[in-house]
Write a protein that holds these residues in place. Structure first.
Motif, PDB file in Angstrom:
ATOM      1  N   LEU A 104       2.571  -1.416  -9.658  1.00 24.72           N
ATOM      2  CA  LEU A 104       3.365  -0.188  -9.732  1.00 24.72           C
ATOM      3  C   LEU A 104       3.491   0.329 -11.166  1.00 24.72           C
ATOM      4  O   LEU A 104       3.723   1.511 -11.385  1.00 24.72           O
ATOM      5  N   ASN A 105       3.317  -0.563 -12.140  1.00 26.25           N
ATOM      6  CA  ASN A 105       3.405  -0.155 -13.550  1.00 26.25           C
ATOM      7  C   ASN A 105       2.255   0.758 -13.966  1.00 26.25           C
ATOM      8  O   ASN A 105       2.343   1.432 -14.992  1.00 26.25           O
ATOM      9  N   TYR A 106       1.189   0.759 -13.189  1.00 28.07           N
ATOM     10  CA  TYR A 106       0.060   1.640 -13.500  1.00 28.07           C
ATOM     11  C   TYR A 106       0.425   3.116 -13.304  1.00 28.07           C
ATOM     12  O   TYR A 106      -0.295   3.999 -13.765  1.00 28.07           O
ATOM     13  N   TYR A 157       0.840  -1.207   0.000  1.00 24.03           N
ATOM     14  CA  TYR A 157       0.000   0.000   0.000  1.00 24.03           C
ATOM     15  C   TYR A 157       0.874   1.255   0.000  1.00 24.03           C
ATOM     16  O   TYR A 157       0.613   2.203  -0.749  1.00 24.03           O
ATOM     17  N   ILE A 158       1.914   1.250   0.819  1.00 22.59           N
ATOM     18  CA  ILE A 158       2.826   2.404   0.894  1.00 22.59           C
ATOM     19  C   ILE A 158       3.545   2.603  -0.437  1.00 22.59           C
ATOM     20  O   ILE A 158       3.685   3.735  -0.929  1.00 22.59           O
ATOM     21  N   LEU A 159       3.989   1.509  -1.049  1.00 23.04           N
ATOM     22  CA  LEU A 159       4.669   1.591  -2.338  1.00 23.04           C
ATOM     23  C   LEU A 159       3.755   2.168  -3.419  1.00 23.04           C
ATOM     24  O   LEU A 159       4.188   2.992  -4.236  1.00 23.04           O
ATOM     25  N   ASN A 160       2.498   1.733  -3.417  1.00 20.65           N
ATOM     26  CA  ASN A 160       1.537   2.249  -4.399  1.00 20.65           C
ATOM     27  C   ASN A 160       1.303   3.740  -4.234  1.00 20.65           C
ATOM     28  O   ASN A 160       1.257   4.484  -5.217  1.00 20.65           O
ATOM     29  N   ALA A 213       8.475   5.436 -10.127  1.00 23.03           N
ATOM     30  CA  ALA A 213       7.677   4.338 -10.689  1.00 23.03           C
ATOM     31  C   ALA A 213       8.224   3.903 -12.048  1.00 23.03           C
ATOM     32  O   ALA A 213       8.306   2.703 -12.342  1.00 23.03           O
ATOM     33  N   GLU A 214       8.630   4.881 -12.864  1.00 23.68           N
ATOM     34  CA  GLU A 214       9.177   4.567 -14.185  1.00 23.68           C
ATOM     35  C   GLU A 214      10.505   3.818 -14.056  1.00 23.68           C
ATOM     36  O   GLU A 214      10.751   2.849 -14.774  1.00 23.68           O
TER      37      GLU A 214
END
Length: 368
Positions: free
Chosen positions: A116-118, A19-22, A32-33
């Motif tokens: 995370l790719n979103y 959740y924190i990473l998102n 993220a990239e």
């Protein structure tokens, strides 16, 4: 009690971390990239290697096993609640915490292998195209251009060819060529390069996918592109390249469809090219119908009889599966997309048209 809680806590923590990473990725696109171009590629190759060695869909049977496990899990704890006397509350608590722990682990795995790719950069940022507002006239021209191209390619397939019928060996042929299409496109756009492209897999329970209105599915837990083999054959190559685009780390549906269209255009093989054009035309004419139904009808009437026949077959095929299951599937998919940074939900599929128009504008501006 403390021992039980400490064990479950270890499995709940990954969900918190995910959740924190998102949230961090949502506010730090650069990070993220970078993750998508480095960590994701390594993890996806490692996870996808073994499933890529077999021709059947591992994820399909993984779903069956998970559902069977959940059924047995529920039966086990219901039985324990019934036979227990003074400890029923603890049994219920244990069962609920077990479900929470499992969901936490699944959410973590989904996040690092797909979620995370979103939040990464748009695919257009790596192309020469620029997304802008478009006029109704430009949309109409796009539909006409796609209609003309479809007619020319359809002629090469032969007027007597029934595209609803699929030969047994077609799937492997198109699976190999879909990977080749992405690899060819990756030469132009290196952001699509990866060392492992897991070849699309046929789904045994394709009828169930049709009832849910699903053409294909990308499973991040096995890095497989699962394809509905029951649908008309002319839709399969585009579905394959769409799911392969997800495999390359581009999760937004409009971008995956645009990449699919560009990939199909890399090949001279008529069926693959026709599949990509059909995908693009289907979304474009759908948008034009909302803007000007008369112009959309005029373009539809101008199509060759064979193309019109394909469109009728396409509509009839999906029409016969409309019902409760497909409606539930749409609701679930809409909620899933909105939860993953696609605010328009299922309507985001039609946003592919914006990308098609960006390409069309570039072609017009670069033409002497």
């Amino acid at each position: 009690m403390k021992k039980f809680l400490s064990k479950r806590l270890l499995f709940i923590l990954p969900g918190v971390v995910a959740y924190i990473l998102n949230k961090y990725a949502q506010n730090h696109l650069d990070w993220a990239e970078q993750y998508s171009r480095s960590v994701y590629l390594m993890l996806s190759n490692a996870v996808g290697f073994l499933p890529s060695l077999v021709k059947f869909s591992v994820s399909e049977w993984l779903v069956v096993l998970v559902l069977l496990f959940l059924l047995l899990y529920i039966v086990y704890y219901v039985r324990k609640v019934i036979i227990s006397k003074g400890t029923r509350r603890m049994v219920v608590y244990r069962s609920v915490m077990g479900i929470v722990a499992m969901c936490s682990m699944i959410y973590f795995c989904f996040t690092v292998l797909s979620g995370l790719n979103y939040h990464r950069y748009s695919f257009l940022s790596y192309t020469e195209y620029h997304e802008e507002n478009y006029s109704e006239e430009e949309l109409e021209k796009l539909c006409k251009s796609l209609a003309d191209d479809m007619g020319l390619v359809r002629e090469k397939l032969g007027e007597d060819t029934d595209l609803l019928v699929q030969a047994p060996d077609d799937f492997d042929y198109y699976a190999q060529h879909s990977v080749l299409s992405i690899q060819m496109l990756a030469k132009k756009y290196p952001i699509l390069e990866r060392s492992l492209y897991s070849t699309p897999k046929p789904v045994v329970m394709s009828k169930l996918m049709s009832r849910a209105g699903i053409q294909g599915n990308f499973c991040p837990f096995t890095l497989e592109s699962n394809i509905n083999v029951d649908m008309p054959v002319f839709m399969i190559p585009a579905a394959m390249t769409h799911e392969l685009a997800h495999q390359c780390g581009f999760m937004h549906e409009d971008e995956a469809s645009f990449i699919s269209y560009l990939a199909c255009k890399q090949q001279d093989e008529p069926m693959i090219l026709y599949s990509g054009l059909f995908l693009a035309f289907d979304h474009s004419i759908s948008v034009l119908e909302k803007v000007d139904s008369d112009k959309a009808l005029e373009i539809m009437d101008s199509l060759s009889k064979t193309v019109q026949h394909d469109i009728v077959q396409h509509e009839q095929y999906w029409g016969k599966y409309e019902g409760i299951i497909s409606n539930i599937s749409i609701i679930v998919n809409d909620a899933y997309l909105k939860a993953n940074n696609q605010t328009d939900g299922v309507n985001s599929y039609d946003e592919m048209v914006n990308l098609l128009l960006a390409e069309e504008k570039y072609k017009l501006s670069s033409t002497p």
